[in-house]
Design a protein around this motif. Structure first.
Motif, PDB file in Angstrom:
ATOM      1  N   ALA A  37       0.775  -0.981   0.069  1.00  0.00           N
ATOM      2  CA  ALA A  37       0.204   0.240  -0.063  1.00  0.00           C
ATOM      3  C   ALA A  37       0.851   0.779  -0.147  1.00  0.00           C
ATOM      4  N   ILE A  38       0.561   2.357  -1.009  1.00  0.00           N
ATOM      5  CA  ILE A  38       0.896   3.260  -0.603  1.00  0.00           C
ATOM      6  C   ILE A  38       0.053   4.638  -0.632  1.00  0.00           C
ATOM      7  N   ILE A  39       0.929   5.173   0.927  1.00  0.00           N
ATOM      8  CA  ILE A  39       0.030   6.202   1.248  1.00  0.00           C
ATOM      9  C   ILE A  39       0.478   6.720   1.984  1.00  0.00           C
ATOM     10  N   ALA A  40      -0.035   8.066   1.952  1.00  0.00           N
ATOM     11  CA  ALA A  40       0.525   9.589   2.696  1.00  0.00           C
ATOM     12  C   ALA A  40       2.138   9.905   1.832  1.00  0.00           C
ATOM     13  N   PRO A  41       2.044   9.345   0.188  1.00  0.00           N
ATOM     14  CA  PRO A  41       3.098   9.276  -0.833  1.00  0.00           C
ATOM     15  C   PRO A  41       4.243  10.481  -0.553  1.00  0.00           C
ATOM     16  N   GLY A  42       5.493  10.179  -0.668  1.00  0.00           N
ATOM     17  CA  GLY A  42       6.055  11.353  -0.594  1.00  0.00           C
ATOM     18  C   GLY A  42       6.830  12.273   0.862  1.00  0.00           C
ATOM     19  N   THR A  43       6.118  11.668   1.642  1.00  0.00           N
ATOM     20  CA  THR A  43       6.663  11.642   2.984  1.00  0.00           C
ATOM     21  C   THR A  43       6.906  10.672   3.873  1.00  0.00           C
ATOM     22  N   ARG A  44       7.362  11.372   4.859  1.00  0.00           N
ATOM     23  CA  ARG A  44       8.897  10.510   5.694  1.00  0.00           C
ATOM     24  C   ARG A  44       7.809   8.981   5.870  1.00  0.00           C
ATOM     25  N   TYR A  45       6.211   8.871   6.099  1.00  0.00           N
ATOM     26  CA  TYR A  45       5.406   7.567   7.123  1.00  0.00           C
ATOM     27  C   TYR A  45       4.855   6.660   6.248  1.00  0.00           C
ATOM     28  N   THR A  46       4.944   7.456   4.590  1.00  0.00           N
ATOM     29  CA  THR A  46       4.710   6.322   3.977  1.00  0.00           C
ATOM     30  C   THR A  46       5.265   5.032   4.084  1.00  0.00           C
ATOM     31  N   GLU A  47       6.328   4.712   4.372  1.00  0.00           N
ATOM     32  CA  GLU A  47       7.190   3.391   4.604  1.00  0.00           C
ATOM     33  C   GLU A  47       6.887   2.959   5.172  1.00  0.00           C
ATOM     34  N   SER A  48       6.396   3.138   6.625  1.00  0.00           N
ATOM     35  CA  SER A  48       6.077   2.815   8.285  1.00  0.00           C
ATOM     36  C   SER A  48       4.815   3.094   7.883  1.00  0.00           C
ATOM     37  N   ILE A  49       3.761   3.059   7.106  1.00  0.00           N
ATOM     38  CA  ILE A  49       2.059   2.681   7.007  1.00  0.00           C
ATOM     39  C   ILE A  49       2.320   1.640   6.522  1.00  0.00           C
ATOM     40  N   ALA A  50       3.104   1.125   5.572  1.00  0.00           N
ATOM     41  CA  ALA A  50       3.079   0.454   3.953  1.00  0.00           C
ATOM     42  C   ALA A  50       3.507  -0.736   4.893  1.00  0.00           C
ATOM     43  N   LYS A  51       4.699  -0.928   5.851  1.00  0.00           N
ATOM     44  CA  LYS A  51       4.372  -2.418   6.303  1.00  0.00           C
ATOM     45  C   LYS A  51       3.856  -2.591   7.223  1.00  0.00           C
ATOM     46  N   ILE A  53       0.555  -2.305   7.323  1.00  0.00           N
ATOM     47  CA  ILE A  53      -0.913  -2.529   6.856  1.00  0.00           C
ATOM     48  C   ILE A  53      -0.352  -4.085   6.234  1.00  0.00           C
ATOM     49  N   ASN A  54       0.861  -4.459   5.775  1.00  0.00           N
ATOM     50  CA  ASN A  54       0.809  -5.357   4.721  1.00  0.00           C
ATOM     51  C   ASN A  54       1.212  -6.717   5.828  1.00  0.00           C
ATOM     52  N   PHE A  55       2.189  -5.791   7.278  1.00  0.00           N
ATOM     53  CA  PHE A  55       1.218  -7.238   8.709  1.00  0.00           C
ATOM     54  C   PHE A  55       0.750  -7.800   8.568  1.00  0.00           C
ATOM     55  N   PHE A  56      -1.053  -6.838   8.857  1.00  0.00           N
ATOM     56  CA  PHE A  56      -1.838  -6.316   9.605  1.00  0.00           C
ATOM     57  C   PHE A  56      -2.833  -6.730   8.989  1.00  0.00           C
ATOM     58  N   GLY A  57      -2.872  -6.054   7.878  1.00  0.00           N
ATOM     59  CA  GLY A  57      -3.917  -5.774   7.038  1.00  0.00           C
ATOM     60  C   GLY A  57      -4.142  -6.489   5.326  1.00  0.00           C
ATOM     61  N   TRP A  58      -3.691  -6.415   4.733  1.00  0.00           N
ATOM     62  CA  TRP A  58      -3.259  -7.164   3.142  1.00  0.00           C
ATOM     63  C   TRP A  58      -1.621  -6.937   2.639  1.00  0.00           C
ATOM     64  N   GLN A  59      -1.492  -8.364   2.020  1.00  0.00           N
ATOM     65  CA  GLN A  59      -0.150  -8.428   1.964  1.00  0.00           C
ATOM     66  C   GLN A  59      -0.217  -8.545   0.073  1.00  0.00           C
ATOM     67  N   GLY A  60      -1.593  -8.789  -0.363  1.00  0.00           N
ATOM     68  CA  GLY A  60      -1.543  -8.953  -2.386  1.00  0.00           C
ATOM     69  C   GLY A  60      -2.467  -9.377  -2.647  1.00  0.00           C
ATOM     70  N   LYS A  61      -2.768 -10.388  -3.736  1.00  0.00           N
ATOM     71  CA  LYS A  61      -3.191 -10.060  -4.535  1.00  0.00           C
ATOM     72  C   LYS A  61      -3.165 -11.429  -4.994  1.00  0.00           C
ATOM     73  N   VAL A  62      -4.178 -12.610  -5.595  1.00  0.00           N
ATOM     74  CA  VAL A  62      -3.982 -13.748  -5.667  1.00  0.00           C
ATOM     75  C   VAL A  62      -5.082 -13.843  -7.386  1.00  0.00           C
ATOM     76  N   PHE A  63      -4.318 -13.964  -8.518  1.00  0.00           N
ATOM     77  CA  PHE A  63      -5.009 -13.767 -10.049  1.00  0.00           C
ATOM     78  C   PHE A  63      -5.750 -14.589 -10.478  1.00  0.00           C
TER      79      PHE A  63
END
Length: 143
Positions: A37-51, A53-63
């Motif tokens: 997930a890319i949230i608050a792009p261009g800020t110092r929080y983007t990477e932390s938020i992504a980590k 979300i990736n751990f607790f909520g959403w890891q990807g998609k299976v097509f």
């Protein structure tokens, strides 16, 4: 140019939008993709938020390209849930072709969500998430 997740996390919203506009729809992907997930792009929080979300909520998609559907990998356990129909369509961002991930007829939880993705590098897609017609966040998928 080949892109990676870190480059996208470092981009501004304008840069992400420009990259999406400049990219082809590509083929409908098949198989499992790691999502970021890319949230608050261009800020110092983007990477932390992504980590988080990736751990607790959403890891990807299976097509499943043949069936034209996907399942999201959610929860810390990567449970495959929240189905979407997958097909080519017109982007709400710029009116050009993209791959649309439509939850309106397949999910009670996410029926108001629509994702759009485009191929930005081999096996790497940039996506936009809409809630209704409102743009919400960006994400990327690495196959």
């Amino acid at each position: 140019m080949a892109y990676d997740v870190q480059q996208l996390l470092d981009m501004s919203q304008q840069q992400l939008d420009d990259l999406f506009r400049a990219s082809p729809a590509g083929d409908i992907p098949n198989g499992e993709a790691e999502g970021t997930a890319i949230i608050a792009p261009g800020t110092r929080y983007t990477e932390s938020i992504a980590k988080i979300i990736n751990f607790f909520g959403w890891q990807g998609k299976v097509f499943d390209a043949e069936k034209g559907v996907l399942k999201n990998k959610v929860t810390p356990f990567g449970v495959e849930a929240i189905v979407a129909k997958v097909g080519k369509g017109e982007s709400w961002l710029d009116g050009k072709e993209c791959i649309v991930l439509d939850y309106s007829a397949t999910s009670l939880v996410a029926h108001w969500i629509r994702d759009e993705i485009r191929l930005i590098s081999p096996d790497f897609y940039l996506g936009k998430v809409y809630w209704g017609k409102e743009r919400l966040i960006d994400f990327c998928l690495k196959f």
